[in-house]
Write a protein that holds these residues in place. Structure first.
Motif, PDB file in Angstrom:
ATOM      1  N   ARG A   1       0.825  -1.199   0.000  1.00 11.00           N
ATOM      2  CA  ARG A   1       0.000   0.000   0.000  1.00 11.00           C
ATOM      3  C   ARG A   1       0.861   1.250   0.000  1.00 11.00           C
ATOM      4  O   ARG A   1       0.612   2.200  -0.753  1.00 11.00           O
TER       5      ARG A   1
ATOM      6  N   ASP B   1     -15.175   9.431 -11.038  1.00  4.26           N
ATOM      7  CA  ASP B   1     -16.060   9.921  -9.984  1.00  4.26           C
ATOM      8  C   ASP B   1     -17.298   9.051  -9.984  1.00  4.26           C
ATOM      9  O   ASP B   1     -17.851   8.747 -11.032  1.00  4.26           O
ATOM     10  N   LEU B   2     -17.712   8.663  -8.807  1.00  9.16           N
ATOM     11  CA  LEU B   2     -18.886   7.805  -8.751  1.00  9.16           C
ATOM     12  C   LEU B   2     -20.118   8.684  -8.831  1.00  9.16           C
ATOM     13  O   LEU B   2     -20.760   8.986  -7.837  1.00  9.16           O
TER      14      LEU B   2
ATOM     15  N   GLY C   1       2.018   7.635  -6.223  1.00 14.68           N
ATOM     16  CA  GLY C   1       1.038   8.653  -6.551  1.00 14.68           C
ATOM     17  C   GLY C   1      -0.403   8.186  -6.485  1.00 14.68           C
ATOM     18  O   GLY C   1      -1.319   8.966  -6.713  1.00 14.68           O
ATOM     19  N   VAL C   2      -0.635   6.932  -6.174  1.00 12.03           N
ATOM     20  CA  VAL C   2      -2.014   6.469  -5.988  1.00 12.03           C
ATOM     21  C   VAL C   2      -2.517   7.031  -4.663  1.00 12.03           C
ATOM     22  O   VAL C   2      -1.776   7.044  -3.667  1.00 12.03           O
ATOM     23  N   GLY C   3      -3.763   7.502  -4.650  1.00 17.87           N
ATOM     24  CA  GLY C   3      -4.311   8.033  -3.409  1.00 17.87           C
ATOM     25  C   GLY C   3      -4.281   6.988  -2.301  1.00 17.87           C
ATOM     26  O   GLY C   3      -4.389   5.798  -2.571  1.00 17.87           O
ATOM     27  N   LYS C   4      -4.118   7.445  -1.073  1.00 18.39           N
ATOM     28  CA  LYS C   4      -3.957   6.495   0.029  1.00 18.39           C
ATOM     29  C   LYS C   4      -5.194   5.644   0.215  1.00 18.39           C
ATOM     30  O   LYS C   4      -5.117   4.451   0.506  1.00 18.39           O
ATOM     31  N   TYR C   5      -6.349   6.282   0.052  1.00 15.38           N
ATOM     32  CA  TYR C   5      -7.586   5.530   0.228  1.00 15.38           C
ATOM     33  C   TYR C   5      -7.710   4.473  -0.861  1.00 15.38           C
ATOM     34  O   TYR C   5      -8.057   3.323  -0.600  1.00 15.38           O
ATOM     35  N   GLU C   6      -7.322   4.876  -2.072  1.00 12.72           N
ATOM     36  CA  GLU C   6      -7.415   3.927  -3.168  1.00 12.72           C
ATOM     37  C   GLU C   6      -6.406   2.793  -2.994  1.00 12.72           C
ATOM     38  O   GLU C   6      -6.703   1.620  -3.256  1.00 12.72           O
TER      39      GLU C   6
ATOM     40  N   ASN D   1      -5.397   1.657  -0.230  1.00 10.75           N
ATOM     41  CA  ASN D   1      -5.982   0.780   0.781  1.00 10.75           C
ATOM     42  C   ASN D   1      -7.054  -0.123   0.176  1.00 10.75           C
ATOM     43  O   ASN D   1      -7.119  -1.308   0.460  1.00 10.75           O
ATOM     44  N   GLU D   2      -7.880   0.478  -0.683  1.00  9.86           N
ATOM     45  CA  GLU D   2      -8.911  -0.319  -1.348  1.00  9.86           C
ATOM     46  C   GLU D   2      -8.298  -1.441  -2.161  1.00  9.86           C
ATOM     47  O   GLU D   2      -8.784  -2.565  -2.160  1.00  9.86           O
TER      48      GLU D   2
ATOM     49  N   LEU E   1     -12.179   1.481 -12.796  1.00 13.16           N
ATOM     50  CA  LEU E   1     -11.821   2.634 -11.979  1.00 13.16           C
ATOM     51  C   LEU E   1     -11.543   3.851 -12.859  1.00 13.16           C
ATOM     52  O   LEU E   1     -11.937   4.965 -12.518  1.00 13.16           O
TER      53      LEU E   1
END
Lengths: 605, 174
Positions: free
Chosen positions: A526, A594-595, A533-538, A540-541, A589
């Motif tokens: 992670r 954006d969802l 550069g991947v977002g931390k939340y992503e 984690n996902e 993704l």
């Protein structure tokens, strides 16, 4: 007597025990009666197969010594301080209540007063061996009766010392060399010496011995320790049993407690058996045949007085109502110390000739009567009391979690639990580790966790959760087999070294298995993703999804693990599947960045 | 000090929100706390969040609208950080009198937020829950900045919103 006869004697003892004890157990008479019967059968009045019952009895006293050592081990000082009231108050009450009527009785049947005094005090004592063995068999140790009974027996063991010391001095003519003060001084010095040895010398020595990793040497050292202390005490006029008890108490708070206990246990059991066999052998049936009325009269009067008095004091001693007759039955017999006292009294000519034999016989018979009283109690009193069950007095002092293996892995588990207020019992085999951890207040015990006896000692039967944090896969799997067989209700939470180990554990039905490096590798993965550069939340996902995938794959393969060809094939497919899944993730993704409802793929209209 | 609580799970794929954020990121006396970056496993450090709020005179909640509300982590932040004894109730005076600015983006344009539109209600009918959260904590509710149609909005219009946002915070900072 050559060496051959020793072997033959042992053969005879073992054969008799192996035949009689299972029969007695099957008839629910208790093992003590089985051993006694075995002794009677092979003794001089039975088949007369052995030579010297007195020597055997002497040797078998080490069984009592070891038993007291184990009892001591199970008590630590704190516990003992809690018991000091029942020990001294209860002990005094019991001794007075039993000895005074006995004294009156002996005085009435015209024993000289010194003899009556010695006999009544000696007969006031109960048999620690018989009572403790029976209480253990009936699992009474943690009940109100068990605790009080133990306290009384302990007081008796202490009281027997001055008795044995004083009796020779009562003889008017031939007083043995030592004066009373000298005896007391020597005894005190021995006790101090034992305390010093137990406190300062034993633990470092045990540590050194434990570090060798040789179990038989550890066991040998344990025996050496107990016998050494016992003999030291005996040499200074204190009872061996008390010395061993003291040594046990001093080691009770040590990390080696469980290991000591489990190593001594088989010796203790066998020697106790031998002790009872020897008692059976030493019963002088000749005397019984010559003077049956006198013997039976003595036995009847003794049993009547002691049973009655014990029943009478059971209430004031706060024995639960339901257990009062049981308490009386358990402690009504004469004790092994009586044999010693009568022996001393005979040599000091305090006890005139026919009486020593008669009283010894009475004590032996009263021991044999104990199982009879218990059977009578069970037959006539248990049913009546069934409905008036007392409050639960079983004290559960064992931890609900046991952690096996307290290295880098187990420590984290243990610390998390401790921080959450859960005190775990920890088993580990590294003495250095143990010393360190004890400083931080963990309850850590030394020993090989795969041993069933150690697991029992650690309270596995009462624990809820077993954390299996051992690093060696073979040991871990062996331990699981033991646990599943012996403690099927125990919830196992296991650490797996690698995937094969994971399968070994899962195939055995362990539900919660965690590969030791998996989670930390995911965390590092992670971190690497987010560093790219991947977002931390992503990130984690993605790690979560990977975990799900990976575990799903492992679990799907579980039923196929027996077939290796199939396993390899599945592993390949799983990799493909993972690849496909990742491609899918990337595609979806990036499409649905954006969802949003208004994104074309999500649009509802 | 102005604290901006930014809640977007995929900030690197956001156009509107990152542009808005960029417009204010160089202001003095302003801290941007990206919740999904800070707490990717939802393990919010409540102490740290409350400390940040204590030293601020203005609190900004910036996020895309998810299901007529805030994204899950910001809701979780409300639940964990705005607790009794801090934000309300006895001793809960730490947000009293502070200003609260709500900055949000939506996917639909204003026609979707009409009785006949996709969402069947005007946008203002979705505001009260957020607004009252701030007011319950004793905060002053500023006129929110709403960017509708964030996917389709032109760069120029978006820059206009961003400039408004920047000017407002700058004026509040003084």
């Amino acid at each position: 007597m050559g060496e051959g006869s020793l072997v033959v004697d042992n053969l005879v003892y073992l054969t008799a025990a192996v035949i009689c004890v299972p029969i007695a157990a099957r008839l629910k008479l208790g093992s003590v009666l089985g051993y006694l019967a075995a002794g009677c059968i092979i003794g001089p009045f039975g088949l007369d197969l052995t030579k010297d019952p007195q020597a055997t009895l002497h040797f078998a006293e080490f069984g009592v010594v070891l038993m007291l050592f184990v009892i001591g081990l199970e008590l630590d000082i704190k516990h003992l301080m809690k018991l000091r009231r029942p020990i001294f108050r209860g002990g005094t009450v019991q001794m007075l209540a039993c000895s005074i009527p006995l004294f009156v009785f002996f005085f009435v049947i015209r024993l000289p007063w010194e003899a009556a005094l010695v006999a009544s005090i000696a007969l006031g004592l109960s048999s620690t061996a018989v009572a403790m063995q029976t209480m253990a068999e009936r699992k009474l140790a943690n009940t109100g009766l068990g605790k009080t009974g133990f306290a009384l027996l302990l007081f008796q063991d202490i009281a027997a010392i001055p008795l044995i010391a004083v009796v020779p001095m009562m003889a008017s003519a031939e007083v043995s060399g030592d004066s009373g003060w000298l005896v007391a001084g020597k005894a005190l010095a021995a006790v101090v010496l034992v305390v010093l040895i137990g406190r300062f010398l034993t633990r470092p020595l045990l540590r050194i011995v434990a570090q060798t990793g040789l179990r038989e040497i550890f066991m040998g050292f344990t025996l050496l320790l107990v016998l050494g202390i016992a003999l030291l005490m005996a040499a200074s006029g204190v009872s061996m049993a008390l010395g061993a008890f003291l040594a046990g108490v001093l080691l009770a708070s040590s990390e080696y407690r469980h290991a000591l206990e489990t190593d001594i246990q088989p010796f203790k059991g066998l020697l106790m058996g031998l002790f009872f066999i020897a008692v059976g052998m030493s019963i002088d049936f000749g005397l019984l045949i010559e003077q049956p009325l006198v013997v039976l009269g003595l036995l009847g009067a003794f049993s009547f007085i002691k049973l009655g008095m014990l029943r009478w004091i059971a209430g004031p001693l706060e024995i639960p109502a339901k257990q009062r007759w049981l308490f009386a039955a358990l402690l009504a017999q004469g004790g092994e110390f009586a044999f010693v006292v009568f022996g001393v009294a005979r040599t000091a000519s305090v006890l005139p000739a026919p009486w020593d034999g008669l009283l010894t016989l009475t004590v032996a018979l009263s021991m044999a009567l104990t199982p009879v009283w218990l059977i009578a109690h069970d037959r006539f009193l248990t049913k009546r009391n069934e409905n008036q069950r007392d409050a639960d007095t079983i004290e559960d002092d064992s931890a609900s979690v046991i952690i096996a293996g307290f290295g880098r892995f187990g420590q984290i588990v243990g610390r998390l639990l401790l921080a959450s207020g859960v005190k775990a019992t920890v088993l580990d085999h590294d003495p250095d580790q143990i010393d360190l951890l004890r400083k931080f207040g963990f309850r850590v015990y030394y020993g090989d966790a795969t041993r069933l006896d150690l697991l029992h000692a650690a309270g596995a039967a009462k624990a809820k959760v077993f954390v299996l944090a051992i690093d060696d896969p073979d040991t871990s799997v062996a331990l699981v087999d033991t646990l599943l067989e012996a403690f099927p209700g125990l919830k196992i939470v296991a650490r797996a070294r690698n995937v094969p180990h994971y399968y070994e554990l899962r195939n055995r039905g362990v539900d919660i298995v965690e590969r030791e490096t998996f989670e930390s590798a995911l965390v590092v993965g992670r971190a690497a993703l987010s560093a790219l550069g991947v977002g931390k939340y992503e990130a984690n996902e993605r790690a979560n999804r990977f975990r799900r995938m990976n575990i799903g794959m492992l679990e799907r393969m579980l039923p196929h693990m027996a077939d290796e060809k199939r396993r390899v094939e599945m592993a390949k497919n799983a990799m493909n599947e993972l690849e496909r899944q990742f491609a899918h993730d990337m595609r979806t993704l990036s499409e649905h960045g954006d969802l949003s409802w208004h994104n074309p793929t999500y649009s509802r209209d | 000090m102005i604290t901006v609580l930014f809640a977007h799970p995929y900030p690197d794929r956001s156009r509107a929100n990152s542009r808005l954020l960029k417009a204010i990121s160089d202001l003095d006396q302003l801290e941007i706390r990206s919740l999904y970056e800070r707490y990717p496993t939802f393990d919010i450090d409540v102490e740290a969040e409350q400390t940040a709020l204590r030293v601020s005179h203005t609190i900004v909640w910036q996020h895309p609208m998810y299901w007529y509300s805030v994204p899950g982590l910001l809701k979780h932040w409300f639940d964990k950080v705005l607790v009794r004894g801090f934000a309300y109730g006895e001793g809960g005076v730490h947000l009293l009198g502070k200003r609260c600015l709500w900055v949000t983006t939506t996917g639909g344009d204003l026609t979707a937020f009409t009785s006949g539109g996709l969402h069947a209600h005007s946008f203002s009918s979705f505001v009260p829950a957020i607004e009252q959260t701030a007011r319950f904590c004793g905060m002053e509710w500023l006129a929110p900045i709403i960017v509708h149609g964030a996917h389709k909005i032109s760069d120029a219009a978006l820059d206009n919103h961003a400039l408004n946002y920047r000017n407002l915070l700058q004026s509040l900072g003084r």
